[in-house]
Design a protein around this motif. Structure first.
Motif, PDB file in Angstrom:
ATOM      1  N   TYR A   1       0.830  -1.189  -0.067  1.00  0.00           N
ATOM      2  CA  TYR A   1      -0.097   0.196   0.081  1.00  0.00           C
ATOM      3  C   TYR A   1       0.830   1.264  -0.122  1.00  0.00           C
ATOM      4  CZ  TYR A   1      -4.215  -2.806   1.136  1.00  0.00           C
ATOM      5  OH  TYR A   1      -4.974  -3.681   1.118  1.00  0.00           O
ATOM      6  N   ALA A   2       1.942   1.185   0.461  1.00  0.00           N
ATOM      7  CA  ALA A   2       2.754   2.673   0.846  1.00  0.00           C
ATOM      8  C   ALA A   2       3.848   2.263  -0.187  1.00  0.00           C
ATOM      9  CB  ALA A   2       2.740   2.780   2.308  1.00  0.00           C
ATOM     10  N   THR A   3       4.986   3.434   0.376  1.00  0.00           N
ATOM     11  CA  THR A   3       6.128   3.651  -0.164  1.00  0.00           C
ATOM     12  C   THR A   3       7.116   3.336   0.872  1.00  0.00           C
ATOM     13  OG1 THR A   3       6.521   6.074  -0.024  1.00  0.00           O
ATOM     14  CG2 THR A   3       5.252   5.155  -2.261  1.00  0.00           C
ATOM     15  N   GLU A   4       8.382   3.105   0.368  1.00  0.00           N
ATOM     16  CA  GLU A   4       9.548   2.754   1.318  1.00  0.00           C
ATOM     17  C   GLU A   4       9.698   4.304   1.988  1.00  0.00           C
ATOM     18  OE1 GLU A   4      13.013   0.994   0.147  1.00  0.00           O
ATOM     19  OE2 GLU A   4      11.993  -0.717  -0.647  1.00  0.00           O
ATOM     20  N   LYS A   5       9.486   5.379   1.106  1.00  0.00           N
ATOM     21  CA  LYS A   5       9.838   6.902   1.828  1.00  0.00           C
ATOM     22  C   LYS A   5       8.645   7.265   2.691  1.00  0.00           C
ATOM     23  CE  LYS A   5      12.574   8.090  -2.279  1.00  0.00           C
ATOM     24  NZ  LYS A   5      12.963   9.000  -3.289  1.00  0.00           N
ATOM     25  N   ASP A   6       7.520   6.659   2.404  1.00  0.00           N
ATOM     26  CA  ASP A   6       6.480   7.271   3.418  1.00  0.00           C
ATOM     27  C   ASP A   6       5.416   6.069   3.719  1.00  0.00           C
ATOM     28  OD1 ASP A   6       4.496   8.763   4.656  1.00  0.00           O
ATOM     29  OD2 ASP A   6       3.747   9.881   2.732  1.00  0.00           O
ATOM     30  N   PHE A   7       5.780   5.748   5.078  1.00  0.00           N
ATOM     31  CA  PHE A   7       5.067   4.655   5.437  1.00  0.00           C
ATOM     32  C   PHE A   7       3.278   4.879   5.337  1.00  0.00           C
ATOM     33  CE2 PHE A   7       3.010   1.915   8.747  1.00  0.00           C
ATOM     34  CZ  PHE A   7       3.753   0.848   8.616  1.00  0.00           C
ATOM     35  N   TYR A   8       2.996   6.200   5.291  1.00  0.00           N
ATOM     36  CA  TYR A   8       1.526   6.500   5.523  1.00  0.00           C
ATOM     37  C   TYR A   8       0.976   7.017   4.144  1.00  0.00           C
ATOM     38  CZ  TYR A   8       2.730   6.342  10.369  1.00  0.00           C
ATOM     39  OH  TYR A   8       3.122   5.919  11.512  1.00  0.00           O
ATOM     40  N   SER A   9       1.781   6.802   3.079  1.00  0.00           N
ATOM     41  CA  SER A   9       1.461   7.382   1.581  1.00  0.00           C
ATOM     42  C   SER A   9      -0.019   7.225   1.219  1.00  0.00           C
ATOM     43  CB  SER A   9       2.400   7.134   0.519  1.00  0.00           C
ATOM     44  OG  SER A   9       2.463   5.784   0.383  1.00  0.00           O
ATOM     45  N   ASN A  10      -0.493   5.851   1.409  1.00  0.00           N
ATOM     46  CA  ASN A  10      -1.754   5.653   0.792  1.00  0.00           C
ATOM     47  C   ASN A  10      -2.878   6.223   1.805  1.00  0.00           C
ATOM     48  OD1 ASN A  10      -0.865   3.556   2.982  1.00  0.00           O
ATOM     49  ND2 ASN A  10      -2.741   2.423   2.677  1.00  0.00           N
ATOM     50  N   PHE A  11      -2.687   6.355   3.230  1.00  0.00           N
ATOM     51  CA  PHE A  11      -3.576   6.983   4.017  1.00  0.00           C
ATOM     52  C   PHE A  11      -3.490   8.598   3.719  1.00  0.00           C
ATOM     53  CE2 PHE A  11      -2.311   3.238   6.300  1.00  0.00           C
ATOM     54  CZ  PHE A  11      -3.537   2.772   6.421  1.00  0.00           C
ATOM     55  N   ARG A  12      -2.384   9.292   3.474  1.00  0.00           N
ATOM     56  CA  ARG A  12      -2.383  10.615   3.141  1.00  0.00           C
ATOM     57  C   ARG A  12      -3.271  11.019   1.941  1.00  0.00           C
ATOM     58  NH1 ARG A  12       1.418  12.231   6.722  1.00  0.00           N
ATOM     59  NH2 ARG A  12       3.291  10.779   6.938  1.00  0.00           N
ATOM     60  N   ARG A  13      -3.725  10.158   1.123  1.00  0.00           N
ATOM     61  CA  ARG A  13      -4.469  10.575  -0.028  1.00  0.00           C
ATOM     62  C   ARG A  13      -5.735  11.243   0.308  1.00  0.00           C
ATOM     63  NH1 ARG A  13      -1.877   8.888  -4.678  1.00  0.00           N
ATOM     64  NH2 ARG A  13      -3.892   9.215  -5.825  1.00  0.00           N
ATOM     65  N   VAL A  14      -6.136  11.372   1.668  1.00  0.00           N
ATOM     66  CA  VAL A  14      -7.691  12.019   1.906  1.00  0.00           C
ATOM     67  C   VAL A  14      -7.025  13.546   2.209  1.00  0.00           C
ATOM     68  CG1 VAL A  14      -8.445   9.861   3.181  1.00  0.00           C
ATOM     69  CG2 VAL A  14      -7.137  11.385   4.424  1.00  0.00           C
ATOM     70  N   GLU A  15      -5.583  13.869   2.436  1.00  0.00           N
ATOM     71  CA  GLU A  15      -5.543  15.061   2.568  1.00  0.00           C
ATOM     72  C   GLU A  15      -5.677  15.846   1.283  1.00  0.00           C
ATOM     73  OE1 GLU A  15      -1.094  14.949   3.846  1.00  0.00           O
ATOM     74  OE2 GLU A  15      -1.614  14.557   5.746  1.00  0.00           O
ATOM     75  N   ASN A  16      -6.014  15.272   0.072  1.00  0.00           N
ATOM     76  CA  ASN A  16      -6.236  15.822  -1.157  1.00  0.00           C
ATOM     77  C   ASN A  16      -7.823  16.479  -1.089  1.00  0.00           C
ATOM     78  OD1 ASN A  16      -3.864  15.354  -2.319  1.00  0.00           O
ATOM     79  ND2 ASN A  16      -4.601  13.308  -3.123  1.00  0.00           N
ATOM     80  N   LEU A  17      -8.325  15.917  -0.073  1.00  0.00           N
ATOM     81  CA  LEU A  17     -10.032  16.194   0.200  1.00  0.00           C
ATOM     82  C   LEU A  17     -10.024  17.344   1.495  1.00  0.00           C
ATOM     83  CD1 LEU A  17     -11.461  12.793  -0.497  1.00  0.00           C
ATOM     84  CD2 LEU A  17     -11.336  14.816  -1.903  1.00  0.00           C
ATOM     85  N   SER A  18      -8.751  17.721   1.954  1.00  0.00           N
ATOM     86  CA  SER A  18      -8.587  18.554   3.214  1.00  0.00           C
ATOM     87  C   SER A  18      -9.266  17.808   4.353  1.00  0.00           C
ATOM     88  CB  SER A  18      -9.752  19.775   2.809  1.00  0.00           C
ATOM     89  OG  SER A  18      -9.067  20.453   1.831  1.00  0.00           O
ATOM     90  N   ILE A  19      -8.848  16.487   4.403  1.00  0.00           N
ATOM     91  CA  ILE A  19      -9.218  15.674   5.567  1.00  0.00           C
ATOM     92  C   ILE A  19      -7.875  15.445   6.211  1.00  0.00           C
ATOM     93  CG2 ILE A  19     -10.280  13.542   6.396  1.00  0.00           C
ATOM     94  CD1 ILE A  19     -12.099  13.871   3.756  1.00  0.00           C
ATOM     95  N   PRO A  20      -7.891  15.579   7.442  1.00  0.00           N
ATOM     96  CA  PRO A  20      -6.418  14.999   8.052  1.00  0.00           C
ATOM     97  C   PRO A  20      -6.328  13.640   7.888  1.00  0.00           C
ATOM     98  CG  PRO A  20      -7.569  16.520   9.370  1.00  0.00           C
ATOM     99  CD  PRO A  20      -8.621  16.319   8.370  1.00  0.00           C
TER     100      PRO A  20
END
Length: 135
Positions: free
Chosen positions: A24-43
């Protein structure tokens, strides 16, 4: 006193999250898949809590069926998998929540001050989200 059974659960959760993270994520960002919600202005932490609610609904439905039939009927993953996923979601949400708190400027004023403030969640949520979204 340590509970070795609970410790084994957390050990399994840590192994599981590492295993799933590679999908689900990348080696550089463990939370990259979860951070996608930030595109919708959701923490990120809110997005993770929302995902965990799907797991809670799954538990509720399974328990309701169990109460009717006396059997646990699941097709795609075990009942235990749902518990493990929830533990991991809440762990991820907690880490992201703590990171989020560091980025949100909070001013305690006479208007938003309460006697029992435990964290930023007890303060004016609208102003927090407006500052984050730059409204």
């Amino acid at each position: 006193m340590r509970n070795l059974e609970v410790e084994a659960v957390f050990k399994h959760c840590a192994e599981l999250i590492d295993k799933k993270n590679s999908d689900y994520a990348t080696e550089k960002d463990f939370y990259s898949n979860f951070r996608r919600v930030e595109n919708l202005s959701i923490p990120t932490w809110v997005g993770i809590v929302i995902r965990s609610m799907d797991k809670v609904v799954r538990l509720e439905n399974t328990v309701a069926k169990f109460n009717q039939t006396g059997k646990i009927h699941l097709k795609n993953e075990s009942f235990e998998d749902t518990f493990y996923d929830l533990i991991n979601y809440f762990g991820l949400a907690l880490v992201c929540y703590k990171d989020w708190l560091k980025t949100v400027p909070i001013e305690v004023t006479a208007e938003n001050k309460t006697e029992d403030v435990t964290d930023n969640n007890d303060l004016d949520k609208d102003s927090i989200y407006k500052k984050q979204r730059n409204d």
